[in-house]
Design a protein around this motif. Structure first.
Motif, PDB file in Angstrom:
ATOM      1  N   GLN A 144      12.242  84.118  33.007  1.00 10.71           N
ATOM      2  CA  GLN A 144      12.346  84.003  31.552  1.00 10.71           C
ATOM      3  C   GLN A 144      11.015  83.572  30.943  1.00 10.71           C
ATOM      4  OE1 GLN A 144      16.227  82.789  30.232  1.00 10.71           O
ATOM      5  NE2 GLN A 144      15.349  81.422  28.712  1.00 10.71           N
ATOM      6  N   ILE A 178      15.213  82.218  37.990  1.00 11.16           N
ATOM      7  CA  ILE A 178      15.612  82.732  36.681  1.00 11.16           C
ATOM      8  C   ILE A 178      14.757  82.123  35.581  1.00 11.16           C
ATOM      9  CG2 ILE A 178      17.478  82.818  35.000  1.00 11.16           C
ATOM     10  CD1 ILE A 178      17.745  84.723  37.416  1.00 11.16           C
ATOM     11  N   LEU A 228      28.779  84.078  32.633  1.00 10.77           N
ATOM     12  CA  LEU A 228      27.475  84.732  32.691  1.00 10.77           C
ATOM     13  C   LEU A 228      26.438  83.826  33.334  1.00 10.77           C
ATOM     14  CD1 LEU A 228      25.644  87.157  31.659  1.00 10.77           C
ATOM     15  CD2 LEU A 228      25.110  85.659  29.751  1.00 10.77           C
ATOM     16  N   ARG A 232      19.468  83.851  27.409  1.00 12.98           N
ATOM     17  CA  ARG A 232      19.940  84.408  28.674  1.00 12.98           C
ATOM     18  C   ARG A 232      20.910  85.560  28.420  1.00 12.98           C
ATOM     19  NH1 ARG A 232      17.265  84.659  32.672  1.00 12.98           N
ATOM     20  NH2 ARG A 232      18.101  86.707  33.080  1.00 12.98           N
ATOM     21  N   ARG A 272      23.815  83.225  37.602  1.00  9.91           N
ATOM     22  CA  ARG A 272      22.401  82.891  37.790  1.00  9.91           C
ATOM     23  C   ARG A 272      22.170  81.449  38.233  1.00  9.91           C
ATOM     24  NH1 ARG A 272      20.513  87.885  38.302  1.00  9.91           N
ATOM     25  NH2 ARG A 272      21.167  89.215  36.557  1.00  9.91           N
ATOM     26  N   LEU A 331      29.464  89.604  26.892  1.00  5.68           N
ATOM     27  CA  LEU A 331      28.916  88.751  27.946  1.00  5.68           C
ATOM     28  C   LEU A 331      28.810  87.287  27.533  1.00  5.68           C
ATOM     29  CD1 LEU A 331      26.038  91.065  29.241  1.00  5.68           C
ATOM     30  CD2 LEU A 331      28.251  90.650  30.329  1.00  5.68           C
ATOM     31  N   LYS A 351      19.852  94.379  30.248  1.00  8.48           N
ATOM     32  CA  LYS A 351      19.890  94.983  31.580  1.00  8.48           C
ATOM     33  C   LYS A 351      21.033  95.972  31.724  1.00  8.48           C
ATOM     34  CE  LYS A 351      17.795  90.975  33.892  1.00  8.48           C
ATOM     35  NZ  LYS A 351      18.007  89.888  34.881  1.00  8.48           N
ATOM     36  N   THR A 352      21.903  96.038  30.732  1.00  9.79           N
ATOM     37  CA  THR A 352      23.038  96.962  30.786  1.00  9.79           C
ATOM     38  C   THR A 352      22.666  98.283  30.125  1.00  9.79           C
ATOM     39  OG1 THR A 352      23.995  96.233  28.670  1.00  9.79           O
ATOM     40  CG2 THR A 352      24.631  95.014  30.651  1.00  9.79           C
ATOM     41  N   ARG A 402      32.012  88.112  32.739  1.00  5.87           N
ATOM     42  CA  ARG A 402      31.954  87.678  34.137  1.00  5.87           C
ATOM     43  C   ARG A 402      33.069  86.669  34.438  1.00  5.87           C
ATOM     44  NH1 ARG A 402      28.747  91.497  33.563  1.00  5.87           N
ATOM     45  NH2 ARG A 402      26.499  91.344  33.916  1.00  5.87           N
ATOM     46  N   GLU A 461      20.370  89.457  29.716  1.00  7.35           N
ATOM     47  CA  GLU A 461      21.365  90.132  30.546  1.00  7.35           C
ATOM     48  C   GLU A 461      21.914  91.367  29.841  1.00  7.35           C
ATOM     49  OE1 GLU A 461      22.093  89.462  33.670  1.00  7.35           O
ATOM     50  OE2 GLU A 461      20.698  87.768  33.692  1.00  7.35           O
TER      51      GLU A 461
END
Length: 209
Positions: free
Chosen positions: A193, A189, A178, A88, A182, A63, A95-96, A105, A92
């Motif tokens: 954070q 965001i 990535l 960041r 956002r 990522l 979250k996977t 991305r 992210e």
């Protein structure tokens, strides 16, 4: 007796990993010969914790376009810190799921607020132009706003209203892709954070299940 490790300075934390038994996972920054490296760590001793950490590290490589050092720490190829952007990437990656494939991305995203398809293109030396395909009265304003979002999320440099760059002078396509996801909603965001950082505490093994 609790275990204490010299991991460096903690810069981000996920208090409860929703993809693995709600363990706490944190990101640490170290400085070696003026080169910033990063460590993902959890004090949890639940079976499978090491595998979960490995999957997060792998996701960060994909990522964020990061690479592993010889001793398994993470760094950017340019050897610069890019600390805010790395935070960041870490969030992210957490979250996977360990079972799902992770892909970098693309350098385009649909801006739901304006309906524009926002594109970012590399012009070399770490410079990126922000453009948009589509018609909207606020087109120029949205391009400027999203460029501003990239600047805030990635600590990038403001070249002009539709151009941003990395101070290291090196390209970071995966990282930009990535951050671009956002950037249209950067205020939310940044609040997310800040809240995660303020409430997160990495517990010693004796305090984790």
């Amino acid at each position: 007796m609790g275990e204490t490790l010299d991991l460096g300075r903690r810069i981000e934390v996920v208090p409860m990993d929703a993809h693995f038994h709600d363990i706490t996972v944190a990101l640490y920054r170290q400085l070696r010969n003026e080169v910033a490296t990063f460590v993902v760590h959890s004090y949890s001793r639940i079976d499978g914790s090491y595998g979960r950490i490995a999957s997060i590290v792998n996701a960060m490589q994909i990522l964020g376009g990061m690479e592993l050092t010889s001793d398994g720490q993470l760094q950017f190829p340019c050897k610069e810190s890019h600390e805010l952007a790395c935070r960041r990437v870490f969030l992210e990656a957490c979250k996977t799921s360990s079972n799902e494939p992770v892909e970098s991305r693309p350098l385009n995203v649909l801006d739901k607020k304006s309906g524009l398809n926002i594109t970012v293109s590399s012009t070399g030396a770490g410079v990126y132009d922000v453009g948009a395909n589509g018609d909207a009265k606020s087109k120029d304003r949205r391009i400027s706003a999203i460029a501003g979002g990239l600047i805030k999320l990635g600590q990038m440099v403001d070249e002009r209203v539709d151009r941003v760059s990395f101070s290291c002078g090196q390209p970071h396509d995966a990282l930009v892709g990535l951050l671009l996801v956002r950037a249209p909603n950067v205020r939310a965001i940044m609040r997310e954070q800040e809240m995660a950082s303020s409430r997160g505490v990495l517990s010693a093994p004796s305090q984790q299940e």
